[in-house]
Enzyme design. Structure first.
Site, PDB file in Angstrom:
ATOM      1  N   ARG A  87       0.886  -1.298  -0.049  1.00 24.47           N
ATOM      2  CA  ARG A  87      -0.035   0.054   0.077  1.00 24.47           C
ATOM      3  C   ARG A  87       0.640   1.375  -0.090  1.00 24.47           C
ATOM      4  O   ARG A  87       2.043   1.237   0.596  1.00 24.47           O
ATOM      5  CB  ARG A  87      -0.975   0.033   1.418  1.00 24.47           C
ATOM      6  N   SER A 138      -7.684   0.830   3.406  1.00 24.45           N
ATOM      7  CA  SER A 138      -8.104   0.496   2.039  1.00 24.45           C
ATOM      8  C   SER A 138      -9.541  -0.691   2.476  1.00 24.45           C
ATOM      9  O   SER A 138      -9.796  -0.828   3.352  1.00 24.45           O
ATOM     10  CB  SER A 138      -7.208  -0.466   1.544  1.00 24.45           C
ATOM     11  N   ASP A 181      -7.883   8.064   0.787  1.00 25.97           N
ATOM     12  CA  ASP A 181      -8.375   7.038   1.668  1.00 25.97           C
ATOM     13  C   ASP A 181      -8.073   7.126   2.948  1.00 25.97           C
ATOM     14  O   ASP A 181      -8.569   6.495   3.655  1.00 25.97           O
ATOM     15  CB  ASP A 181      -7.890   5.707   1.180  1.00 25.97           C
ATOM     16  N   THR A 191      -9.621   0.501  -9.679  1.00 27.64           N
ATOM     17  CA  THR A 191      -8.736  -0.263  -8.935  1.00 27.64           C
ATOM     18  C   THR A 191      -8.807  -1.523  -9.686  1.00 27.64           C
ATOM     19  O   THR A 191      -9.513  -1.499 -10.717  1.00 27.64           O
ATOM     20  CB  THR A 191      -9.245  -0.513  -7.454  1.00 27.64           C
ATOM     21  N   THR A 239      -4.013  -0.626  -7.047  1.00 28.51           N
ATOM     22  CA  THR A 239      -4.918   0.550  -7.457  1.00 28.51           C
ATOM     23  C   THR A 239      -4.222   2.076  -7.583  1.00 28.51           C
ATOM     24  O   THR A 239      -2.994   2.223  -6.814  1.00 28.51           O
ATOM     25  CB  THR A 239      -5.867   0.683  -6.204  1.00 28.51           C
ATOM     26  N   GLY A 298     -13.558  -1.609  -6.588  1.00 29.86           N
ATOM     27  CA  GLY A 298     -14.817  -0.867  -6.292  1.00 29.86           C
ATOM     28  C   GLY A 298     -14.743  -0.125  -4.860  1.00 29.86           C
ATOM     29  O   GLY A 298     -15.935   0.199  -4.480  1.00 29.86           O
ATOM     30  N   GLY A 299     -13.572   0.313  -4.395  1.00 28.52           N
ATOM     31  CA  GLY A 299     -13.639   0.840  -3.209  1.00 28.52           C
ATOM     32  C   GLY A 299     -14.266   0.400  -2.263  1.00 28.52           C
ATOM     33  O   GLY A 299     -13.957  -0.731  -1.882  1.00 28.52           O
ATOM     34  N   ASN A 340      -6.478   4.278  -7.178  1.00 27.21           N
ATOM     35  CA  ASN A 340      -7.358   5.168  -6.383  1.00 27.21           C
ATOM     36  C   ASN A 340      -8.515   5.265  -7.453  1.00 27.21           C
ATOM     37  O   ASN A 340      -9.244   4.573  -7.942  1.00 27.21           O
ATOM     38  CB  ASN A 340      -7.500   6.170  -5.309  1.00 27.21           C
TER      39      ASN A 340
END
Ligand code: GLY
Length: 528
Positions: free
Chosen positions: A63, A408, A379, A337, A355, A429-430, A357
């Site tokens: 990340r 996340s 995020d 993503t 991703t 898809g967040g 984002n």
């Protein structure tokens, strides 16, 4: 394999034919997508990889992290209000990218081939070009509107048009440096100089930020469910905890679900009741575990979830404020993503979600390097109780701190049974990520649907806030009688522009089956 585009499938096929394993293929796919799927594939973003190698589970967190100069209130104005768009578009939205170190560490630890072999397909696509699809051009056109006048996006992607052979020579040179020098070819030397130079006077990332970035091996979240072992993402993702909570609470409510048809109004209501509780926990407890003690074991504990499930009201929506006090929100609609799933003939599996984002991230492209940079700083919780791009709120657990990783929802997941991989699944898809994965798993195992039908079936989403709102997707809109029945239960229905893009492999009786979501441009392939 199930992957987001045909070029990454070709890359993985080449790697398998050269004798590579699932990890080699996964790393080659990540680099290929950074070229051919620039809306989400990346080397300027970050992600998570769940692996099952030689019968053991692993998890790699690559990340993005907040730059060292980041501050808690960096997106607030003098009055303490969130400055709209600042964490989404432009230089200050960018977190320190993690993808290259993630791929480097995964391939070094578990790959069979030479590093150069896994970079070769991406270098080829960047140097010689690839033919742009209609869907990619549409994503570009939509993103370009958001970035117009704010970033240098069009300098690099203005010519990306359907049917055109699109070349990225600057990016090819970066990939060659990574191929020659490993992760150092990105985090130090010329590439780092170019990133820092792009940022200077605009953003926060320096050469020191890049030099100190490291992907982290973490213990995956693991749980027993329905005879399967679920192996999924730990914090700094909320996705794995959320997925396990959904699966277990639904199992706890088996008597309420008995006889309830899939995707009927009562089904939507019961799932929304469960989701309400999952998102209440997410907002309160989830963040980067290196900065905040996340009570993972308690959150997925059977007794705790049985108690939470018992609070579900089968007759009507629970009062939102009784589950968590908070402000209503609306959700700006973009979410980008990408996910892919790979297994090999040795029984190893990789489930990878990574991703930028938003589509094309922050819209910033590193000058003379062609690297699209993320907008992952969105995020974080810019201000406790105020929603981010996905409409989700957070607390201190997810406040901005230097070097911290933003919370996340990504949930690359593997299911095993008797020590063998049976399912590899994930999606973009967040905040919709783990609710989508949950629905597909549920369709497969609780409703016995064939894989392509389980993926294509209608999906919906609720996340506590906005209050009693069910989001539907353009691919299978909720309309007509079903819409009326859901509204009669006290819900509002809201459309979203985003669809999800599940890439899943199922292995049943030793035989692999794969499905790429009809909502996206993905493909499946078995290499003999
Ligand atoms: N940026 C989307 C996520 O990490 O959930």
């Amino acid at each position: 394999m199930a992957v987001p585009d045909r070029y990454s499938a070709d890359a993985a096929e080449q790697i398998f034919k050269e004798g590579g394993n699932a990890i080699d293929a996964a790393v080659a796919i990540a680099f290929a997508l950074a070229v051919t799927y620039p809306d989400a594939g990346n080397i300027g973003g970050g992600g998570f990889m769940t692996l099952y190698v030689d019968g053991k589970p692993y998890f790699l967190d690559y990340r993005e992290s907040a730059p060292l100069a980041a501050t808690r209130n960096m997106y607030l104005d003098d009055k303490g209000e969130v400055i709209k768009g600042m964490s989404l578009v432009g230089y200050r939205a960018v977190g320190v990218p993690g993808t290259v170190d993630g791929m480097w560490q995964a391939q070094r630890r578990f790959g069979k081939l030479k590093w150069k072999q896994v970079l070769a397909p991406a270098i080829h696509y960047a140097r010689d070009g690839f033919v742009v699809s209609a869907k990619l051009q549409k994503r570009r056109d939509d993103a370009a509107k958001d970035f117009a006048g704010k970033t240098n996006f069009d300098t690099y992607f203005g010519d990306l048009k359907e049917g055109v052979n699109f070349r990225q020579p600057d990016l090819a040179a970066v990939l060659e440096r990574i191929s020659d020098q490993g992760a150092k070819g990105f985090y130090t030397g010329k590439t780092a100089d170019l990133i820092a130079a792009s940022m200077r006077g605009h953003g926060l990332i320096t050469k020191a930020d890049l030099a100190q970035y490291k992907a982290v091996w973490r213990e995956p979240v693991q749980a027993q469910w329905n005879g399967y072992r679920v192996i999924t993402a730990p914090p700094p993702s909320s996705g794995g905890v959320g997925l396990v909570q959904l699966l277990k609470m639904k199992a706890d409510l088996a008597s309420d679900f008995k006889g309830v048809p899939l995707n009927s109004a009562q089904y939507v209501h019961l799932i929304a009741e469960i989701e309400k509780r999952v998102f209440a926990d997410r907002a309160q407890y989830l963040g980067d575990p290196d900065f905040y003690k996340v009570p993972v074991a308690q959150l997925i504990d059977d007794a705790y979830l049985a108690k939470r499930a018992a609070e579900v009201n089968p007759g009507a929506p629970s009062d939102t404020k009784s589950v968590l006090a908070g402000l209503g929100t609306s959700m700006p609609e973009k979410a980008e993503t990408t996910h892919y799933s790979v297994v090999d003939k040795w029984g190893n599996a990789v489930s990878n979600t990574y991703t930028l984002n938003g589509a094309f991230g922050s819209g910033v492209v590193v000058d003379r390097a062609g690297i699209v940079l993320n907008d992952e700083m969105d995020d974080f919780s810019s201000k406790p109780g105020t929603a981010n791009m996905f409409g989700v709120v957070g607390s201190d657990a997810n406040a901005i701190e230097p070097n911290k990783r933003p919370l996340s929802s990504m949930a690359p997941t593997i299911l095993t049974r008797d020590g063998k991989v049976v399912l590899v699944i994930g999606t973009p898809g967040g905040s919709r990520i783990f609710t989508s994965i949950f629905q597909v798993i549920n369709n497969i195992y609780d409703y016995d649907m064939p894989l392509p039908d389980a993926v294509a079936a209608m999906r919906f989403h609720h996340q506590l806030l906005p209050e009693n709102t069910i989001f539907w997707e353009p691919y299978k809109p909720i309309a007509g009688e079903l819409a009326q029945q859901i509204e009669a239960k006290g819900y509002k229905l809201e459309g979203q522009s985003f669809n999800g893009d599940i890439q899943v492999i199922r292995i049943d009786g030793g035989k692999p089956d794969a499905a790429a979501d009809p909502r996206g441009r993905g493909v499946t392939r078995v290499v003999q």
